[in-house]
Design a protein around this motif. Structure first.
Motif, mmCIF file in Angstrom:
data_model
loop_
_atom_site.group_PDB
_atom_site.id
_atom_site.type_symbol
_atom_site.label_atom_id
_atom_site.label_comp_id
_atom_site.label_asym_id
_atom_site.label_seq_id
_atom_site.Cartn_x
_atom_site.Cartn_y
_atom_site.Cartn_z
ATOM 1 N N VAL A 109 10.743 -41.151 -56.898
ATOM 2 C CA VAL A 109 10.661 -42.498 -56.346
ATOM 3 C C VAL A 109 12.077 -43.072 -56.251
ATOM 4 O O VAL A 109 12.903 -42.852 -57.153
ATOM 5 N N PHE A 110 12.340 -43.795 -55.159
ATOM 6 C CA PHE A 110 13.594 -44.521 -54.993
ATOM 7 C C PHE A 110 13.289 -46.015 -55.067
ATOM 8 O O PHE A 110 12.496 -46.532 -54.273
ATOM 9 N N ILE A 133 13.277 -41.205 -61.191
ATOM 10 C CA ILE A 133 13.345 -42.430 -60.391
ATOM 11 C C ILE A 133 14.820 -42.702 -60.099
ATOM 12 O O ILE A 133 15.639 -42.810 -61.023
ATOM 13 N N TYR A 134 15.159 -42.784 -58.823
ATOM 14 C CA TYR A 134 16.530 -43.074 -58.400
ATOM 15 C C TYR A 134 16.623 -44.548 -57.966
ATOM 16 O O TYR A 134 15.611 -45.161 -57.617
ATOM 17 N N ASP A 140 22.576 -49.189 -65.107
ATOM 18 C CA ASP A 140 22.898 -48.441 -66.323
ATOM 19 C C ASP A 140 21.765 -47.488 -66.694
ATOM 20 O O ASP A 140 20.595 -47.888 -66.759
ATOM 21 N N GLY A 141 22.119 -46.243 -66.898
ATOM 22 C CA GLY A 141 21.149 -45.265 -67.367
ATOM 23 C C GLY A 141 20.145 -44.802 -66.329
ATOM 24 O O GLY A 141 19.142 -44.169 -66.673
ATOM 25 N N VAL A 142 20.405 -45.116 -65.051
ATOM 26 C CA VAL A 142 19.470 -44.748 -63.978
ATOM 27 C C VAL A 142 20.189 -43.862 -62.961
ATOM 28 O O VAL A 142 21.349 -44.125 -62.600
ATOM 29 N N SER A 143 19.525 -42.826 -62.481
ATOM 30 C CA SER A 143 20.112 -41.943 -61.469
ATOM 31 C C SER A 143 20.351 -42.716 -60.182
ATOM 32 O O SER A 143 19.452 -43.382 -59.678
ATOM 33 N N TYR A 144 21.571 -42.624 -59.666
ATOM 34 C CA TYR A 144 21.980 -43.346 -58.454
ATOM 35 C C TYR A 144 21.804 -42.427 -57.254
ATOM 36 O O TYR A 144 22.061 -41.218 -57.336
ATOM 37 N N TRP A 145 21.384 -42.978 -56.117
ATOM 38 C CA TRP A 145 21.031 -42.161 -54.952
ATOM 39 C C TRP A 145 22.162 -41.255 -54.473
ATOM 40 O O TRP A 145 21.918 -40.165 -53.934
ATOM 41 N N THR A 146 23.410 -41.690 -54.676
ATOM 42 C CA THR A 146 24.536 -40.881 -54.191
ATOM 43 C C THR A 146 24.675 -39.566 -54.949
ATOM 44 O O THR A 146 25.354 -38.644 -54.468
ATOM 45 N N GLU A 147 24.036 -39.463 -56.139
ATOM 46 C CA GLU A 147 24.068 -38.190 -56.865
ATOM 47 C C GLU A 147 23.476 -37.074 -56.009
ATOM 48 O O GLU A 147 23.957 -35.940 -56.025
#
Length: 586
Positions: A109-110, A133-134, A140-147
């Motif tokens: 999920v984004f 979940i991006y 903080d502590g969340v995967s960012y979409w640019t990864e």
């Protein structure tokens, strides 16, 4: 080469009309644009990133966000590896999210920001099939979409074999319709469903100079989403508005050639313009209402003579030019859908050289069924226009509108019995709307089949028609007609409190609060006059006998309106049961 799948629109734009500003958005107060090449590079990198995660064809991925380029990047990246997007409204509850997560079985999920991440996180508790979940904003502590983009950017996987595996008839998206009762249904749409609609709209719009659009309707709704695919096909740059409150500012900044909207937003623009006219004095006020009266007499399909034409040209120079400036000064057309547009409103905008084209459709039809054209022969105010190219329309014996064509959904996900209820054995989709053909060509929608009711006297009442007539009063923001099984129709009325404040000011009445004003007899009497004026246009059994003025507006947040600002009647009825009962007390 003509596109056959939605992601083909990127290469089609690159080959035919590459843009410097395919998608634009305001980050920290400054507009940032992505060119056609930028979008292709980002989308390809994200596709490779998804493949590295192990995402496969037909896997589902959710998007919970307001409009922004990242929404499109994820959507298009999923498409070209055969995965399926599941867009969701940012305004629904964690309970609704959880149902959609479970029904679709999505893997990722984004979520746009902290607030939406928290809602999505709560809804995903205990659902082991959701792998991550991006976010679209750094948290903080969340995967960012640019990864994902960076992961795929360092990968050299050839995407062409994956693209080749995607068929036009493959599922591209699952869109869950917001039901007023029960759980939402997942509408299955294919590449061909949606692309056929985008191309049909392009064929309809014989308008030069469409260069920029402003987008503010939710991308998770098929109306705006198909519009964006049309923009990609046509080579129209998409600028995303900051939010609904900033639309006015963004219109002036972007100066778009077109935008899509729902009638409620056009009503608000008109009400604000009239309120400003009320504040004028002397000659300026007289000129304003002279122009307004001229505009209401406008008929695009009728030459009203040299004198009227001269006056209208003068009105356009003196008064309506300011209206055009308010919508950016460059508008060539506005497409309106999602609900019925007041003919009176369409007329006044056309007279001000702001063309409004009303369209009609549903999520299940990708969405377009009918669309007014720009040319006079194919546009009739008060209707939703002729059928789109490739779409057939017929009216059933009970008046229901049926449609058939390449735009009709595959069905409801996991609910074949529900699919069979709306698509008959001959392939006709039953819209649930009541309508008629005008001049054998133009479709006119009169009401929702399920919303029509019968009084105790056996007379059928179509509430939408009556509500739209009531809303022609600048003092009435919203109305809901009631009376199923009762002796007569009544109505709940939400005042336009800004207009009411102005009216009180001009009448020398002290304005305290909306809750207090709706109790005052002189205010009640004024609204009764507005109701009486509208009643003159109704048959005897349709006339509103009693009303209740409500102290506050209905909102999306209170679940009384859908995201496209339509009434959720069952919820409003439950919330205002006492008020409705008071209408029918002896």
């Amino acid at each position: 080469m003509e596109p056959t799948r939605l992601f083909d629109l990127l290469s089609y734009q690159k080959d035919n009309n590459p843009l410097k500003d395919t998608f634009s958005y305001k980050y920290d107060g400054d507009w940032k644009s992505y060119s056609t090449d930028d979008v292709i590079d980002i989308v390809d990198s994200i596709s490779r990133g998804f493949l590295k995660l192990g995402l496969a064809k037909n896997d589902k991925v959710g998007i919970v966000s307001s409009n922004r380029p990242e929404w499109n990047f994820i959507d298009l990246a999923l498409q070209q590896i055969g995965a399926v997007s599941v867009p969701m409204y940012p305004t629904i509850t964690p309970k609704d999210y959880k149902f959609i997560f479970e029904d679709s079985g999505l893997k990722y999920v984004f979520a746009e920001d902290q607030e939406l991440y928290d809602k999505v996180k709560k809804a995903s508790e205990g659902l082991s099939f959701i792998k991550n979940i991006y976010s679209f904003e750094k948290l903080d502590g969340v995967s960012y979409w640019t990864e994902l983009k960076e992961s795929g950017g360092s990968d050299e996987t050839n995407l062409q074999p994956y693209r080749d595996e995607v068929d036009p008839e493959d599922l591209v998206t699952l869109i869950y319709t917001s039901g007023t009762t029960g759980n939402p249904k997942g509408v299955m749409l294919t590449h061909h469903n949606v692309l056929s609609n985008a191309k049909a709209v392009n064929e309809n719009l014989d308008v030069d100079g469409l260069r920029k659009s402003l987008s503010f309707l939710p991308l998770c709704h098929i109306f705006e989403r198909t519009s964006v695919y049309f923009y990609l096909y046509r080579g129209v740059a998409v600028y995303y508005a900051e939010n609904l409150e900033k639309i006015g500012d963004n219109l002036k900044e972007v100066q778009p050639d077109m935008f899509t909207t729902v009638p409620r937003l056009l009503e608000k623009i008109y009400d604000k313009i009239v309120a400003k006219g009320m504040d004028l004095t002397g000659v300026k006020k007289s000129l304003f209402f002279w122009a307004l009266n001229l505009g209401h007499k406008f008929d695009r399909n009728k030459n009203q003579g040299a004198w009227y034409n001269f006056q209208l040209r003068l009105a356009n120079k003196l008064i309506f030019s300011k209206w055009r400036e308010a919508v950016g000064g460059n508008i060539k057309l506005i497409a309106s859908g999602g609900a019925a547009l007041q003919p009176r409103l369409a007329t006044i905008f056309w007279s001000a050289q702001i063309p409004v084209l009303e369209a009609y459709g549903l999520t299940e039809t990708s969405p377009g069924i009918a669309f007014n054209r720009y040319n006079k022969e194919d546009m009739l105010i008060g209707t939703v226009g002729p059928a789109l190219p490739g779409v057939e329309i017929k009216i059933a014996e009970d008046g229901e509108v049926l449609a058939k064509g390449p735009n009709i959904m595959k069905g409801y996900y996991n609910q074949p019995e529900k699919t069979d209820e709306v698509i008959d054995k001959d392939g006709w989709f039953h819209t649930g709307d009541i309508g008629e053909m005008v001049n054998g060509k133009f479709l006119k929608i009169t009401d929702r089949k399920k919303e029509m009711f019968k009084t105790s006297g056996g007379k059928y009442v179509a509430p939408q028609y009556i509500e739209n007539k009531l809303k022609e009063s600048t003092l009435i923001e919203m109305a809901m007609v009631v009376g199923d099984g009762q002796k007569f129709p009544g109505a709940l009325i939400v005042p336009n409190f800004d207009a009411l404040r102005e009216w009180c000011h001009h009448k020398g009445i002290a304005y305290s609060s909306g809750a207090e004003m709706v109790k005052q007899q002189n205010i009640i009497d004024k609204f009764q006059k507005e109701i009486d004026n509208a009643n003159e246009q109704f048959a005897q059994w349709e006339r509103i006998k009693k009303t209740v003025l409500l102290p506050k507006s209905w909102t999306v947040e209170n679940h009384e309106l859908t995201a496209k600002l339509s009434l959720k009647r069952k919820i409003i009825e439950a919330n205002y049961q006492k008020e409705i009962e008071s209408i029918y007390e002896d």
